[in-house]
Write a protein that holds these residues in place. Structure first.
Motif, PDB file in Angstrom:
ATOM      1  N   MET A 192       0.834  -1.173   0.000  1.00  0.00           N
ATOM      2  CA  MET A 192       0.000   0.000   0.000  1.00  0.00           C
ATOM      3  C   MET A 192       0.888   1.249   0.000  1.00  0.00           C
ATOM      4  O   MET A 192       1.904   1.295   0.673  1.00  0.00           O
ATOM      5  N   ASN A 193       0.479   2.237  -0.720  1.00  0.00           N
ATOM      6  CA  ASN A 193       1.163   3.515  -0.775  1.00  0.00           C
ATOM      7  C   ASN A 193       1.277   4.114   0.624  1.00  0.00           C
ATOM      8  O   ASN A 193       0.288   4.220   1.344  1.00  0.00           O
ATOM      9  N   ALA A 194       2.481   4.483   1.033  1.00  0.00           N
ATOM     10  CA  ALA A 194       2.720   4.985   2.394  1.00  0.00           C
ATOM     11  C   ALA A 194       1.961   6.273   2.674  1.00  0.00           C
ATOM     12  O   ALA A 194       1.491   6.494   3.796  1.00  0.00           O
ATOM     13  N   ARG A 195       1.837   7.115   1.687  1.00  0.00           N
ATOM     14  CA  ARG A 195       1.105   8.382   1.876  1.00  0.00           C
ATOM     15  C   ARG A 195      -0.366   8.117   2.193  1.00  0.00           C
ATOM     16  O   ARG A 195      -0.930   8.716   3.106  1.00  0.00           O
ATOM     17  N   LEU A 196      -0.971   7.212   1.457  1.00  0.00           N
ATOM     18  CA  LEU A 196      -2.367   6.842   1.690  1.00  0.00           C
ATOM     19  C   LEU A 196      -2.513   6.135   3.040  1.00  0.00           C
ATOM     20  O   LEU A 196      -3.465   6.378   3.789  1.00  0.00           O
ATOM     21  N   PHE A 197      -1.546   5.293   3.368  1.00  0.00           N
ATOM     22  CA  PHE A 197      -1.569   4.580   4.638  1.00  0.00           C
ATOM     23  C   PHE A 197      -1.499   5.568   5.807  1.00  0.00           C
ATOM     24  O   PHE A 197      -2.232   5.450   6.786  1.00  0.00           O
ATOM     25  N   ARG A 198      -0.617   6.555   5.723  1.00  0.00           N
ATOM     26  CA  ARG A 198      -0.494   7.582   6.767  1.00  0.00           C
ATOM     27  C   ARG A 198      -1.806   8.350   6.914  1.00  0.00           C
ATOM     28  O   ARG A 198      -2.283   8.591   8.028  1.00  0.00           O
ATOM     29  N   PHE A 199      -2.416   8.710   5.806  1.00  0.00           N
ATOM     30  CA  PHE A 199      -3.704   9.403   5.822  1.00  0.00           C
ATOM     31  C   PHE A 199      -4.755   8.559   6.544  1.00  0.00           C
ATOM     32  O   PHE A 199      -5.492   9.043   7.395  1.00  0.00           O
ATOM     33  N   GLY A 200      -4.797   7.263   6.219  1.00  0.00           N
ATOM     34  CA  GLY A 200      -5.736   6.352   6.870  1.00  0.00           C
ATOM     35  C   GLY A 200      -5.477   6.207   8.359  1.00  0.00           C
ATOM     36  O   GLY A 200      -6.414   6.180   9.167  1.00  0.00           O
ATOM     37  N   MET A 201      -4.212   6.129   8.743  1.00  0.00           N
ATOM     38  CA  MET A 201      -3.877   6.031  10.172  1.00  0.00           C
ATOM     39  C   MET A 201      -4.357   7.274  10.924  1.00  0.00           C
ATOM     40  O   MET A 201      -4.835   7.176  12.048  1.00  0.00           O
TER      41      MET A 201
ATOM     42  N   TYR B 265       8.424   2.773   4.454  1.00  0.00           N
ATOM     43  CA  TYR B 265       7.918   2.401   5.781  1.00  0.00           C
ATOM     44  C   TYR B 265       9.016   2.222   6.833  1.00  0.00           C
ATOM     45  O   TYR B 265       8.772   1.701   7.896  1.00  0.00           O
ATOM     46  N   ARG B 266      10.211   2.688   6.565  1.00  0.00           N
ATOM     47  CA  ARG B 266      11.313   2.493   7.515  1.00  0.00           C
ATOM     48  C   ARG B 266      11.455   3.620   8.533  1.00  0.00           C
ATOM     49  O   ARG B 266      12.161   3.464   9.510  1.00  0.00           O
ATOM     50  N   HIS B 267      10.825   4.737   8.289  1.00  0.00           N
ATOM     51  CA  HIS B 267      10.922   5.870   9.209  1.00  0.00           C
ATOM     52  C   HIS B 267       9.522   6.428   9.462  1.00  0.00           C
ATOM     53  O   HIS B 267       8.814   6.771   8.521  1.00  0.00           O
ATOM     54  N   THR B 268       9.157   6.489  10.736  1.00  0.00           N
ATOM     55  CA  THR B 268       7.842   7.001  11.128  1.00  0.00           C
ATOM     56  C   THR B 268       8.020   7.996  12.269  1.00  0.00           C
ATOM     57  O   THR B 268       8.810   7.762  13.182  1.00  0.00           O
ATOM     58  N   GLU B 269       7.284   9.090  12.193  1.00  0.00           N
ATOM     59  CA  GLU B 269       7.240  10.076  13.270  1.00  0.00           C
ATOM     60  C   GLU B 269       5.784  10.292  13.663  1.00  0.00           C
ATOM     61  O   GLU B 269       4.922  10.433  12.797  1.00  0.00           O
TER      62      GLU B 269
ATOM     63  N   THR C 206       2.546   4.898  20.351  1.00  0.00           N
ATOM     64  CA  THR C 206       3.695   4.076  19.965  1.00  0.00           C
ATOM     65  C   THR C 206       3.301   2.649  19.590  1.00  0.00           C
ATOM     66  O   THR C 206       4.126   1.892  19.093  1.00  0.00           O
ATOM     67  N   ASP C 207       2.073   2.299  19.827  1.00  0.00           N
ATOM     68  CA  ASP C 207       1.664   0.895  19.774  1.00  0.00           C
ATOM     69  C   ASP C 207       1.912   0.175  18.456  1.00  0.00           C
ATOM     70  O   ASP C 207       2.603  -0.837  18.440  1.00  0.00           O
ATOM     71  N   PRO C 208       1.389   0.604  17.313  1.00  0.00           N
ATOM     72  CA  PRO C 208       1.444  -0.295  16.147  1.00  0.00           C
ATOM     73  C   PRO C 208       2.654  -0.161  15.246  1.00  0.00           C
ATOM     74  O   PRO C 208       2.807  -0.944  14.319  1.00  0.00           O
ATOM     75  N   PHE C 209       3.538   0.798  15.477  1.00  0.00           N
ATOM     76  CA  PHE C 209       4.470   1.178  14.423  1.00  0.00           C
ATOM     77  C   PHE C 209       5.634   0.232  14.188  1.00  0.00           C
ATOM     78  O   PHE C 209       6.105   0.113  13.052  1.00  0.00           O
ATOM     79  N   TRP C 210       6.136  -0.449  15.197  1.00  0.00           N
ATOM     80  CA  TRP C 210       7.186  -1.438  14.929  1.00  0.00           C
ATOM     81  C   TRP C 210       6.605  -2.578  14.099  1.00  0.00           C
ATOM     82  O   TRP C 210       7.190  -2.995  13.098  1.00  0.00           O
ATOM     83  N   MET C 211       5.433  -3.078  14.510  1.00  0.00           N
ATOM     84  CA  MET C 211       4.818  -4.184  13.782  1.00  0.00           C
ATOM     85  C   MET C 211       4.490  -3.778  12.342  1.00  0.00           C
ATOM     86  O   MET C 211       4.831  -4.490  11.395  1.00  0.00           O
ATOM     87  N   LEU C 212       3.847  -2.647  12.166  1.00  0.00           N
ATOM     88  CA  LEU C 212       3.457  -2.223  10.817  1.00  0.00           C
ATOM     89  C   LEU C 212       4.667  -1.961   9.931  1.00  0.00           C
ATOM     90  O   LEU C 212       4.681  -2.363   8.757  1.00  0.00           O
ATOM     91  N   GLY C 213       5.680  -1.315  10.474  1.00  0.00           N
ATOM     92  CA  GLY C 213       6.886  -1.060   9.690  1.00  0.00           C
ATOM     93  C   GLY C 213       7.566  -2.343   9.256  1.00  0.00           C
ATOM     94  O   GLY C 213       7.988  -2.483   8.100  1.00  0.00           O
ATOM     95  N   LEU C 214       7.652  -3.314  10.176  1.00  0.00           N
ATOM     96  CA  LEU C 214       8.270  -4.593   9.830  1.00  0.00           C
ATOM     97  C   LEU C 214       7.429  -5.391   8.841  1.00  0.00           C
ATOM     98  O   LEU C 214       7.976  -6.040   7.944  1.00  0.00           O
TER      99      LEU C 214
ATOM    100  N   TRP D 120       3.846 -10.057  14.413  1.00  0.00           N
ATOM    101  CA  TRP D 120       2.821  -9.764  15.417  1.00  0.00           C
ATOM    102  C   TRP D 120       3.450  -9.058  16.610  1.00  0.00           C
ATOM    103  O   TRP D 120       4.593  -9.337  16.970  1.00  0.00           O
ATOM    104  N   ASP D 121       2.677  -8.201  17.246  1.00  0.00           N
ATOM    105  CA  ASP D 121       3.095  -7.680  18.549  1.00  0.00           C
ATOM    106  C   ASP D 121       2.934  -8.796  19.562  1.00  0.00           C
ATOM    107  O   ASP D 121       1.950  -9.539  19.536  1.00  0.00           O
ATOM    108  N   ARG D 122       3.879  -8.920  20.466  1.00  0.00           N
ATOM    109  CA  ARG D 122       3.834 -10.006  21.444  1.00  0.00           C
ATOM    110  C   ARG D 122       3.719  -9.513  22.875  1.00  0.00           C
ATOM    111  O   ARG D 122       3.003 -10.069  23.681  1.00  0.00           O
ATOM    112  N   ALA D 123       4.463  -8.433  23.210  1.00  0.00           N
ATOM    113  CA  ALA D 123       4.453  -7.918  24.579  1.00  0.00           C
ATOM    114  C   ALA D 123       4.819  -6.439  24.540  1.00  0.00           C
ATOM    115  O   ALA D 123       5.352  -5.950  23.546  1.00  0.00           O
TER     116      ALA D 123
END
Length: 161
Positions: free
Chosen positions: A1-10, A30-34, A59-67, A78-81
């Motif tokens: 998915m296009n990162a720009r559209l994904f950011r808009f949706g988030m 998707y390697r850098h998020t602020e 801070t919750d979803p960004f490591w999982m989504l980026g990976l 998946w997020d685990r802990a």
């Protein structure tokens, strides 16, 4: 998915929109998020500082989504802990940054190459306008190469060797 559209949706996603959480930057790969959170009447706690749940949610979803986006479809992610330590009251605008580099991706791919599950801890600081740490968040992410990718012996990820 296009990162720009994904950011808009988030940014329109109700848990973020209603909490005042805003994704200010998401790189095309998707390697850098602020992310930032401005203090508003609806996200203050009883003593007038940032609600801890909002600090964690930003801070919750960004490591999982980026990976998920950088490793590709050959991996389960998946997020685990998670853990959060509140270090000082959050006032004003607070920010968090997430960075996924080539060395990290190579390490994770190598660890998961045989199909073993990989549990990797990531750490983020939530900082205020003065750069002082308000909270420290740790997330453990589960990564595993899918069986179909192991059998095929190939990967659909663009930078897999």
């Amino acid at each position: 998915m296009n990162a720009r559209l994904f950011r808009f949706g988030m940014n329109l996603w109700p848990p973020f929109l209603l909490s005042g959480i805003h994704v200010t930057r998401l790189s095309a790969d998707y390697r850098h998020t602020e992310v930032e959170l401005r203090l508003r009447p609806w996200n203050r706690n009883y003593v007038g500082t940032h609600f801890g749940g909002s600090l964690f949610a930003m801070t919750d979803p960004f490591w999982m989504l980026g990976l998920m986006h950088t490793l590709g479809r050959d991996y389960y992610v998946w997020d685990r802990a998670a853990e959060i330590a509140f270090l000082k009251p959050g006032r004003g605008t607070v920010r968090a940054t997430f960075e996924i580099d080539d060395a990290l991706l190579a390490t994770l791919r190598k660890a998961a190459a045989g199909g073993e599950k990989v549990l990797h801890w990531f750490s983020n600081d939530v900082v205020d306008d003065r750069g002082e740490v308000v909270a420290r968040v740790r997330k453990q992410v589960y990564i595993r190469l899918k069986p179909t990718a192991r059998v095929a012996g190939s990967s659909s990820t663009p930078d897999a060797a």
